[in-house]
Design an enzyme around this catalytic site. Structure first.
Site, short mmCIF file in Angstrom:
data_model
loop_
_atom_site.label_atom_id
_atom_site.label_comp_id
_atom_site.label_asym_id
_atom_site.label_seq_id
_atom_site.Cartn_x
_atom_site.Cartn_y
_atom_site.Cartn_z
CD1 TRP A 93 -1.68 -38.51 50.65
CD2 TRP A 93 -1.13 -39.65 48.90
NE1 TRP A 93 -0.45 -37.77 50.21
CE2 TRP A 93 -0.17 -38.56 48.85
CE3 TRP A 93 -1.19 -40.36 47.70
CZ2 TRP A 93 0.62 -38.33 47.97
CZ3 TRP A 93 0.10 -40.00 46.77
CH2 TRP A 93 0.85 -38.86 46.89
CB THR A 120 -7.34 -46.89 48.65
OG1 THR A 120 -5.87 -46.70 48.85
CG2 THR A 120 -7.49 -48.10 47.67
CD GLN A 135 27.29 -72.22 46.15
OE1 GLN A 135 28.26 -71.73 46.05
NE2 GLN A 135 27.47 -73.73 46.41
CG ASP A 171 -2.66 -51.09 65.99
OD1 ASP A 171 -1.74 -50.59 65.60
OD2 ASP A 171 -3.12 -51.06 67.10
N GLY A 184 17.68 -59.73 31.81
CA GLY A 184 16.79 -58.77 30.72
C GLY A 184 15.43 -58.96 30.51
N GLY A 197 0.08 -36.66 56.93
CA GLY A 197 0.15 -38.04 56.71
C GLY A 197 0.24 -38.86 57.93
CG LEU A 249 -6.16 -40.75 58.82
CD1 LEU A 249 -6.93 -40.18 59.77
CD2 LEU A 249 -5.40 -42.16 59.31
CD GLU A 295 -3.51 -48.77 55.71
OE1 GLU A 295 -3.65 -47.88 56.58
OE2 GLU A 295 -4.56 -49.10 55.35
#
Length: 379
Positions: free
Chosen positions: A158, A160, A279, A240, A340, A133, A127, A363
């Protein structure tokens, strides 16, 4: 640590066990080396297909497992806890499969979908472009009518699984304006289609992300997906569901980071007791757990709306925004808990932190999610 999941079906609970066994045996021993070496896991998707994990949310009549989307997302999250690059690729593969299921002809569904669900064909999504983008309507890649089909010219970015997928859901301009975009099922071996080398990324390095170059390549008309000019609606509708996939992946990354942080904090001692009992560290771990649980709740709410065939655009954007922001915060805090040690490759939390970042970007960036949410509220 095991997540206490509320799964909607007995079959989904069985699949979770399959995922855990498969990932522990097949993914965990190689993930660190493959990510560090940017090495592609050859044959892994075929193995995933054999286990049935690629067919989960698809209906039984097309060879799927018929599981609710909320079950699929929880299983995707479980995979992401072990290897988020693979989970991300599964999410994209699933998005491509649903585009074919929802908009394909019976012939297209029969030709492509069974092999996709069994892992014999890997699906990608094409897409984005270098200058298009988030603004999908600005696409410039063109598909021009030719005898019996279309010739495609332009650059896509881009992607995948770029260069590794067997087919791509390609979006190209066939006219002008928002109604001038069409979708195609583009085989990866199309003559005139080539790919860049995989980008060198902060994370998710074992699965390639590449650009595609279309040099007058021919696509037969029977590979157009849906009617001409309906590509933008196909793209936005798929996003979506794709955003929920990324929300689940992000939640999996965050859960993995939380698990490492809790385990380390219970073993590492300072001032005569485990640092988890101090704590400052205990409260940090509690906040991390709240963020992970909240992310999971939001994506499941959106998925249940999808399963009930109710509108879920706003909920998908809310889930994607919240889950990916949570993943970035939780993974960063996990590095802090380990001190560390967290900054070294002796522990995976530095990798989780790098992997979490991109979930806020693809997305639809989280700024775009805020735009979607605002528009939904104001409409």
């Amino acid at each position: 640590m095991p997540v206490d999941r509320l799964l909607p079906t007995e079959e989904a609970a069985e699949f979770i066990e399959i995922v855990e066994e498969f990932a522990s045996r097949t993914m965990d021993p190689i993930v660190d080396d493959y990510e560090r070496e940017e090495r592609y896991p050859e044959g892994l998707f075929a193995q995933l297909g054999e286990t049935g994990l690629l067919s989960l949310p698809f209906p039984e009549e097309v060879g799927g497992a018929g599981q609710p989307y909320e079950a699929y997302l929880q299983i995707l999250e479980q995979i992401a806890q072990h290897w988020s690059a693979v989970a991300t690729a599964i999410s994209v593969h699933t998005m491509a499969g649903f585009a074919i299921l929802t908009h394909g002809t019976p012939e297209q569904i029969e030709r492509f979908l069974p092999d996709m669900l069994e892992g014999r064909l890997i699906g990608g999504y094409s897409l984005s472009e270098p200058h298009a983008g988030s603004d999908v309507s600005a696409l410039q890649c063109r598909a021009v009518r030719a005898s019996g089909g279309y010739t495609v010219t332009g650059e896509k970015s881009w992607i995948t699984h770029g260069g590794r997928a067997d087919l791509y859901i390609l979006f190209a301009r066939t006219g002008e304006g928002a109604k001038g975009v069409s979708a195609f099922i583009a085989p990866g071996d199309t003559e005139g289609l080539s790919f860049s080398p995989s980008l060198q990324k902060m994370g998710l390095s074992a699965v390639p992300t590449a650009s595609a170059y279309w040099d007058g390549a021919f696509l037969p008309e029977d590979l157009r997906l849906g009617t001409e000019g309906k590509g933008l609606a196909i793209a936005l509708g798929a996003l979506d569901s794709g955003r929920l996939g990324i929300a689940a992946v992000a939640t999996g990354i965050a859960q993995a980071a939380l698990d490492v942080a809790v385990g380390y904090a219970m073993e590492r001692e300072a001032f005569g007791k485990a640092i988890a009992q101090h704590q400052g560290v205990g409260f940090m771990l509690a906040d991390m757990a709240v963020a992970v649980d909240g992310a999971r709740t939001l994506y499941l709410d959106a998925a249940r709306r999808r399963d009930l065939r109710r509108p879920f655009t706003r909920q998908a954007s809310v889930a994607k925004l919240a889950a990916t922001d949570a993943a970035m915060k939780v993974t960063t805090d996990a590095v802090q808990v380990l001190g560390g040690a967290g900054y070294t490759r002796d522990f995976p939390v530095e990798r989780y932190m790098r992997e979490a970042k991109v979930t806020q970007i693809f997305e639809g960036t989280n700024q775009i999610q805020r735009l979607v949410i605002a528009r939904q509220l104001l409409s």
